[in-house]
Scaffold this active site. Structure first.
Site, PDB file in Angstrom:
ATOM      1  N   GLU A 133       0.801  -1.235   0.000  1.00 60.01           N
ATOM      2  CA  GLU A 133       0.000   0.000   0.000  1.00 60.01           C
ATOM      3  C   GLU A 133       0.831   1.280   0.000  1.00 60.01           C
ATOM      4  OE1 GLU A 133      -3.001  -0.302   3.048  1.00 60.01           O
ATOM      5  OE2 GLU A 133      -3.942  -2.002   2.075  1.00 60.01           O
ATOM      6  N   GLU A 244      -5.653  -8.639   0.809  1.00 59.67           N
ATOM      7  CA  GLU A 244      -6.407  -8.265   2.007  1.00 59.67           C
ATOM      8  C   GLU A 244      -7.837  -7.980   1.615  1.00 59.67           C
ATOM      9  OE1 GLU A 244      -4.936  -4.998   4.422  1.00 59.67           O
ATOM     10  OE2 GLU A 244      -2.862  -5.523   3.939  1.00 59.67           O
TER      11      GLU A 244
END
Ligand SMILES: *[C@@H]1O[C@H](CO)[C@@H](O)[C@H](O)[C@H]1NC(C)=O
Ligand SMILES: *[C@@H]1O[C@H](CO)[C@@H](O)[C@H](O)[C@H]1NC(C)=O
Ligand SMILES: *[C@@H]1O[C@H](CO)[C@@H](O)[C@H](O)[C@H]1NC(C)=O
Ligand SMILES: *[C@@H]1O[C@H](CO)[C@@H](O)[C@H](O)[C@H]1NC(C)=O
Ligand SMILES: *[C@@H]1O[C@H](CO)[C@@H](O)[C@H](O)[C@H]1NC(C)=O
Length: 577
Positions: A133, A244
């Site tokens: 991320e 995720e």
């Protein structure tokens, strides 16, 4: 039940050996900043495998860093724990702390690989993610949300090259090296160099955090699916793994998204069981949420205290019922691209213990991104298509026992079920276009059925156990354009459809050259015209099994439609009676 029937055939389109992994995410520090120990990692991995209801299928671990928390560059204790428990791993290097830290990450990794358990770890490596991320954190929403330091696409690309070089002379040479980011980062064209340099794309997506949109649990599936499809569309044919996702069991409401075990259950059944498990490498967020302090929101399927008894049923037994309520792919992306943008809203979850930087890893809030994405919507391929499979004698449908004939345009066949969706029915859980003119390009997960002289589409259905003993009919519905409310189609030429049942299921990675073999050719309508319902074939339901059909155009027909089950339904379904 689902996963065991999905075994299948993963001839990859890009020469990469490919199989499906399922597991959870594991941080390197506890909420009090203490390092997660060898003993903790070992019991985490052992507990995941023994998790009630999962048939021992959660045997993979995603990690964020190679460095043991609290050290400069000592290998993570997670590595030895993985070797000791035979747990496959998606390794990670923390990539938002500069070059010096990357040097330490690489040192930690290569030290372990060169050690006595190195070969043991190497054979468990599913892939190596350079970063997590990082691109989200430098995007406007990441910045607004104070998500912390990130890294630029140039940095990530550079680090990926360093890692590829660093492993060449180790036992892990040849491992897939890629990057994990939020889906919003992947569809941002400014980050394309990262896609180009990655062997796989790791995608994080959380409808819960998409608080600028309508995001109640009832839209969880369609929001996730839209994010996933947008990422697949942007991925340039690279495999997209879900690194995720999850729905919180407790915590604050986010937009319309309410955390609860009931909603977490629904999300697990629809997104996990219905869409991902057994089909796409998936690391769920998460097994145990941030120990010892329960975070808000909390995503742990077992809560905060490690246990092999989950807070809700993980067996996928609810998947059949909830699957029939899954909007096949409507709403969010009504007919196409633009709406994916509308569906924007990044989201992301900065997992609490993500970093290698123990001192900064305390906060556990999964941060959100959200809000809009300005980049192109990247939707799926859909070029044109094939016909392929000819094949054998007609007859059987869904199982071997029954017969059934030619498609009728009336809506009901002699011994089949009605074509209309007024009763029990199943949606396809995966639609994959394959293109004869691009035989090695994976079409990926599509919202559309596409049939032309070069493109055919494969439809996967998961027939639930509860259909056991019943009759199933494969039907094709094509209302007139005027009857459609939230869908559309384009049709040119004239001709019909031919349907072949395949010996095994397709995956998002299936391309023309890897279409599974034909089990039986079912035929189909000689002529397809709007305003008709077609029963293609009927038979006893293949309860508890995955069934897959390849549909090709005949004659000069070219049809592209948006599969949609609302009001005036359009597309392929299985009706049950
Ligand atoms: C797109 O990516 C670039 C490079 O990572 C970043 O600077 C920019 O803010 C991103 N745009 C959006 C809307 O996220
Ligand atoms: C993150 O930023 C977006 C866009 O401004 C906003 O909608 C969202 O509420 C923010 N989330 C948090 C936790 O601040
Ligand atoms: C590393 O693997 C590649 C193939 O993936 C191979 O061509 C190369 O020879 C290997 N290098 C070493 C040093 O083993
Ligand atoms: C680790 O976190 C601390 C506290 O947030 C920060 O001062 C430091 O710069 C971070 N170190 C790295 C390598 O990111
Ligand atoms: C899907 O079908 C709709 C309706 O015909 C069309 O507008 C859209 O462009 C199609 N999408 C793709 C990716 O082919």
């Amino acid at each position: 039940m689902l996963s065991s029937t999905f075994v299948a055939v993963f001839a990859a389109c890009f020469s990469t050996a490919y199989s499906q992994y399922q597991g959870f995410n594991y941080g390197s520090t506890n909420t009090d900043s203490s390092p997660v120990t060898l003993e903790q990692f070992t019991s985490d991995f052992t507990t995941a495998k023994a998790l009630a209801g999962t048939n021992d299928a959660f045997t993979s671990a995603r990690l964020y860093t190679c460095i043991q928390a609290g050290t400069t560059n000592t290998p993570s204790d997670a590595f030895q724990a993985a070797v000791n428990t035979d747990t496959s791993v998606l390794l990670g290097l923390w990539a938002s702390a500069g070059q010096e830290n990357i040097n330490n990450e690489i040192a930690a990794l290569t030290t372990f690989l060169d050690g006595s358990s190195g070969a043991g770890l190497a054979k468990l490596i599913v892939g190596i993610s350079v970063g997590s991320e990082d691109l989200y954190r430098i995007s406007p929403t990441g910045i607004i949300n104070n998500s912390g330091a990130g890294a630029s696409p140039d940095d990530i690309t550079n680090y990926i090259g360093q890692v590829k070089t660093a492993i060449v002379n180790t036992v892990a040479n040849g491992s897939l090296v890629g990057h994990v980011d939020t889906w919003t980062a992947w569809v941002n064209g400014s980050n394309d160099a990262v896609i180009t340099n990655s062997d796989f794309i790791g995608m994080d997506a959380y409808p819960y955090f998409q608080d600028t949109m309508t995001n109640p649990i009832g839209d969880g599936y369609s929001l996730f699916d839209a994010a996933f499809e947008a990422t697949v569309g942007a991925a340039d044919g690279k495999p997209v793994w879900v690194t995720e996702t999850g729905w919180p069991v407790s915590g604050a409401t986010s937009g319309d998204a309410v955390p609860s075990t009931a909603n977490a259950q629904t999300y697990w059944d629809q997104v996990g069981c219905g869409l991902l498990f057994g089909k796409t490498n998936t690391w769920w967020y998460t097994l145990q949420d941030a120990y010892p302090t329960t975070p808000n929101p909390s995503f742990g399927v077992v809560g905060t205290t490690l246990s092999d008894t989950p807070l809700y049923d993980l067996s996928c037994s609810g998947a059949s019922t909830s699957a029939s309520s899954i909007p096949a792919a409507q709403a969010t992306a009504t007919a196409g691209a633009a709406s994916i943008n509308a569906a924007g809203a990044g989201n992301e979850g900065t997992p609490s213990t993500a970093g290698e930087n123990a001192s900064s890893a305390a906060s556990s809030t999964a941060e959100t991104a959200s809000s809009s994405v300005s980049s192109p919507a990247a939707v799926v391929v859909v070029a044109a298509v094939t016909t392929s499979s000819a094949a054998s004698a007609p007859t059987t449908l869904i199982t071997k026992t029954s017969v059934l004939p030619a498609a009728s345009a009336s809506g009901v066949s002699a011994s089949g079920c009605p074509a209309s969706l007024s009763g029990t029915h199943e949606f396809p859980h995966l639609i994959v276009p394959v293109d004869k003119d691009s035989p090695t390009t994976a079409g990926g997960n599509s919202y559309n059925g596409t049939f032309s002289s070069t493109v055919s589409s494969i439809f996967n259905f998961d027939v639930p156990e509860s259909d056991s003993g019943k009759t199933c009919s494969l039907v094709f519905l094509l209302p007139t354009q005027g009857e459609l409310i939230s869908s559309a189609f384009s049709l040119s030429g004239s001709g019909g459809l031919n349907v072949a049942q395949l010996k095994s299921s397709a995956t998002e990675q299936t391309c023309y050259s890897t279409v599974p073999a034909v089990e039986s050719n079912l035929g189909g309508p000689i002529s397809v015209t709007p305003g008709n319902e077609y029963v293609i074939a009927s038979g006893s339901c293949a309860a508890g099994q995955a069934v897959s059909y390849e549909v090709s155009a005949t004659g000069s027909l070219a049809l592209n439609y948006f599969q949609d089950s609302s009001a005036a339904a359009i597309g392929f379904y299985i009706t049950v009676c």
